[in-house]
Write an enzyme that holds these catalytic residues in place. Structure first.
Site, mmCIF file in Angstrom:
data_model
loop_
_atom_site.group_PDB
_atom_site.id
_atom_site.type_symbol
_atom_site.label_atom_id
_atom_site.label_comp_id
_atom_site.label_asym_id
_atom_site.label_seq_id
_atom_site.Cartn_x
_atom_site.Cartn_y
_atom_site.Cartn_z
ATOM 1 N N LYS A 93 1.673 -1.686 -2.402
ATOM 2 C CA LYS A 93 0.948 -2.619 -1.873
ATOM 3 C C LYS A 93 1.798 -3.811 -1.560
ATOM 4 O O LYS A 93 2.673 -4.240 -2.290
ATOM 5 C CB LYS A 93 -0.190 -3.012 -2.752
ATOM 6 C CG LYS A 93 -1.364 -2.103 -2.841
ATOM 7 C CD LYS A 93 -2.607 -2.566 -3.673
ATOM 8 C CE LYS A 93 -3.398 -1.379 -3.835
ATOM 9 N NZ LYS A 93 -4.122 -1.117 -2.412
ATOM 10 N N ARG A 145 -9.542 8.437 -5.019
ATOM 11 C CA ARG A 145 -9.759 9.708 -4.506
ATOM 12 C C ARG A 145 -9.227 10.920 -5.591
ATOM 13 O O ARG A 145 -9.917 11.915 -5.645
ATOM 14 C CB ARG A 145 -9.861 9.855 -3.109
ATOM 15 C CG ARG A 145 -8.527 9.947 -2.794
ATOM 16 C CD ARG A 145 -8.440 9.677 -0.964
ATOM 17 N NE ARG A 145 -8.593 8.317 -0.679
ATOM 18 C CZ ARG A 145 -8.586 7.878 0.665
ATOM 19 N NH1 ARG A 145 -8.554 8.607 1.565
ATOM 20 N NH2 ARG A 145 -8.683 6.677 0.819
HETATM 21 N N1 BES Z 1 -7.863 0.155 -4.793
HETATM 22 C C1 BES Z 1 -7.737 0.225 -3.630
HETATM 23 C C2 BES Z 1 -8.982 0.021 -2.572
HETATM 24 C C3 BES Z 1 -9.355 -1.532 -2.445
HETATM 25 C C4 BES Z 1 -8.835 -2.378 -1.729
HETATM 26 C C5 BES Z 1 -10.222 -2.054 -3.464
HETATM 27 C C6 BES Z 1 -9.177 -3.883 -1.356
HETATM 28 C C7 BES Z 1 -10.528 -3.555 -3.327
HETATM 29 C C8 BES Z 1 -9.870 -4.204 -2.494
HETATM 30 C C9 BES Z 1 -7.578 1.664 -3.285
HETATM 31 O O1 BES Z 1 -6.813 2.475 -4.128
HETATM 32 C C10 BES Z 1 -6.690 1.656 -2.249
HETATM 33 O O2 BES Z 1 -5.515 1.222 -2.260
HETATM 34 N N2 BES Z 1 -6.989 2.302 -0.807
HETATM 35 C C11 BES Z 1 -6.112 2.473 0.266
HETATM 36 C C12 BES Z 1 -6.411 3.709 0.980
HETATM 37 C C13 BES Z 1 -5.377 3.950 2.012
HETATM 38 C C14 BES Z 1 -3.958 4.019 1.704
HETATM 39 C C15 BES Z 1 -5.810 5.200 2.773
HETATM 40 C C16 BES Z 1 -6.687 1.189 1.102
HETATM 41 O O3 BES Z 1 -7.783 0.757 1.185
HETATM 42 O O4 BES Z 1 -5.866 0.499 1.766
HETATM 43 MN MN MN Z 2 -4.664 2.222 -4.262
#
Ligand code: BES
Ligand code: MN
Ligand code: ZN
Length: 495
Positions: free
Chosen positions: A278, A352
């Protein structure tokens, strides 16, 4: 905290403080007017001078009021009388409880007007009095070393005015339990990732079960998880030095065998994104990525505390998502416990993956309903912001039940479509499907992925990425969606 109901005689009530509502343009409510007469018009004079206007969120503490048994009156703004809603009442009491928490007042009676009582019946009045008192008094479990401010002095709250005291008293008991469960969730979620690891979460589940009779806990360690063939969960865990845990909580509130409600929580104790790392800004907030797990643990403690006549199972998949040398890489293929293969195109779509194995595990309980709770997608935050959790699933009656529970509990969710067209986006050339479907409809493609593992189950999915915690100055866990889940369980139990 001690809760009760007052039924009459506010002026002679033996409490430190009366909490009275004022409508905008300085209009005392009905309860306020009767108190005002008892204290010789002191409140009217104060309002006529323009010292208090009744705007929502505004409070004013008046001391040394004569003619009352209570030494103090706390005025709190209800907003415009014509626009009164349950929300106005909640805001007024929350502000008042917050103001009380900053004083040495130990007991109070709540006497706010309900011009449209249908919007907030006696039971939910009790619920809201207790739940919001808890919220106002909650102190974040920080690790600051300076002198702690003294704990709030407030020890006793009487709710009213009510017609049916028994309903309000039941509401107070339930509201206090909801607040207790929210505190469990918030305390777990607020802890930093270095302390709140998968192992720690499992220990906490055990400790809570010891405290709440009727809760059983089983914890699968890495070897046991491997025996369950949870290849997707293990793929996420393999980049971290922290070993994964799979936590099974069970509450049997009924002698007779009954198909359980299974709650499944995403417990990513820190989500760095893994190899698909991230961006740095705000990455600390990914310690909250176990909020779903915390909500599941909290809901089980509530069921046990209130001895609900239900069978509830909680499943928590706990992992840390890190980019270590052994980490899963984009393009790697994992085999889930269901036997289906997944091409992991983005290691940041880890929630997921762990949920797919947990949802598959739920099958063995032959559940009446399966609800997963997860901070699953940033896309859900883009779609709904921070006011509604995202809701999707396979069973329309179950979804309606959750929508209504959210409305009643003032912890709302909003349904997004989950039609088969979205499956197109998860196609893979190398495995049964990919774990990401591109940016478009990201909350829905994530749920579509989960749907591959819940065929034949009555399943609902709550995406709480936008609601489980707050950023900015008030950074911290909100305790949502525990009120929603509590209401759902209470309703199923016929509260
Ligand atoms: N934990 C994150 C989702 C999230 C994002 C929670 C912002 C709270 C605030 C999840 O694991 C994630 O990283 N999702 C990605 C999915 C993408 C790679 C398809 C996302 O939402 O960017
Ligand atoms: Mn994630
Ligand atoms: Zn995540």
């Amino acid at each position: 905290m001690e809760f009760g109901v007052w039924t009459k005689g506010l002026a002679t009530l033996g409490v430190d403080c009366l909490v009275l509502g004022v409508f905008e343009e300085a209009q005392l409510g009905a309860e306020g007017a009767s108190v005002d007469r008892a204290c010789g018009g002191r409140l009217t004079r104060l309002l006529e001078r323009g010292d208090f206007t009744g705007r929502p969120g505004e409070t004013l503490l008046v001391t040394d009021v004569s003619g009352l048994a209570a030494a103090h009156v706390l005025l709190t703004g209800l907003g415009a009388r014509k626009q009164w809603q349950r929300k106005s009442w909640r805001k007024a009491w929350l502000a008042a409880a917050g103001a009380l928490a900053r004083t040495r007042i130990t007991s109070c009676a709540v006497a706010l007007d309900r011009p449209a009582a249908r919007e907030l019946d006696d039971y939910y009045l009790g619920r809201a009095v207790a739940e919001l008192a808890g919220s106002a008094l909650y102190r974040i479990n920080d690790l600051k070393t300076g002198r702690k401010p003294p704990p709030p002095a407030l020890k006793k709250v009487l709710a009213g005015p009510v017609r049916r005291a028994a309903a309000a008293e039941r509401g107070l008991i339930h509201g206090a339990a909801v607040d207790g469960a929210m505190t469990v969730q918030r305390d777990l979620a607020n802890l930093p990732g270095n302390l709140c690891t998968p192992t720690f979460l499992a220990e906490q589940a055990r400790a809570l079960a010891r405290r709440h009779g009727g809760l059983r806990v089983r914890v699968l360690d890495e070897a046991a998880i491997r025996r369950e063939k949870m290849g997707c969960l293990l793929a996420v865990a393999q980049g971290s030095h922290q070993p994964p845990r799979f936590i099974v909580l069970e509450y049997q509130g009924r002698r007779k065998e009954q198909a359980p409600i299974v709650l499944v929580g995403k417990g990513v104790t820190f989500d760095s994104g893994g190899i698909s790392l991230k961006d740095p800004p705000g990455m600390d907030e990914m310690k909250f990525d176990m909020s779903g797990a915390a909500a599941v643990i909290a809901a089980l403690t509530l069921a046990a505390q209130l001895r609900l006549p239900l069978h509830v199972v909680g499943l928590v998949a706990a992992v840390e998502n890190m980019p270590g040398g052994k980490a899963v890489k984009p393009g790697d293929i994992a085999t889930s416990a269901s036997g289906q293969t997944v091409e992991i195109l983005n290691t940041d779509a880890e929630g997921r993956l762990i949920l797919s194995d947990a949802l598959h595990y739920a099958r063995r309980f032959r559940p009446a309903a399966v609800i997963d709770i997860a901070t699953l997608t940033g896309a859900c935050v883009v779609a709904l912001g921070h006011h509604h959790s995202g809701l999707m699933g396979s069973d329309e009656p179950l979804l309606q039940e959750l929508l209504q529970a959210g409305r009643r509990a003032d912890d709302r969710c909003w349904q997004l479509p989950l039609t088969e067209e979205y499956a197109e986006q998860l196609k893979s050339n190398f495995a049964d499907f990919a774990n990401v479907g591109g940016r478009d409809g990201g909350a829905i493609t994530a749920a579509t992925f989960l749907g591959k593992f819940t065929q034949g189950l009555k399943w609902a999915h709550l995406d709480i990425a936008g609601t489980a915690y707050q950023s900015g100055a008030a950074k911290g866990s909100t305790g949502r969606p525990t009120p929603l889940l509590a209401d759902f369980l209470l309703h199923r139990a016929g509260r």
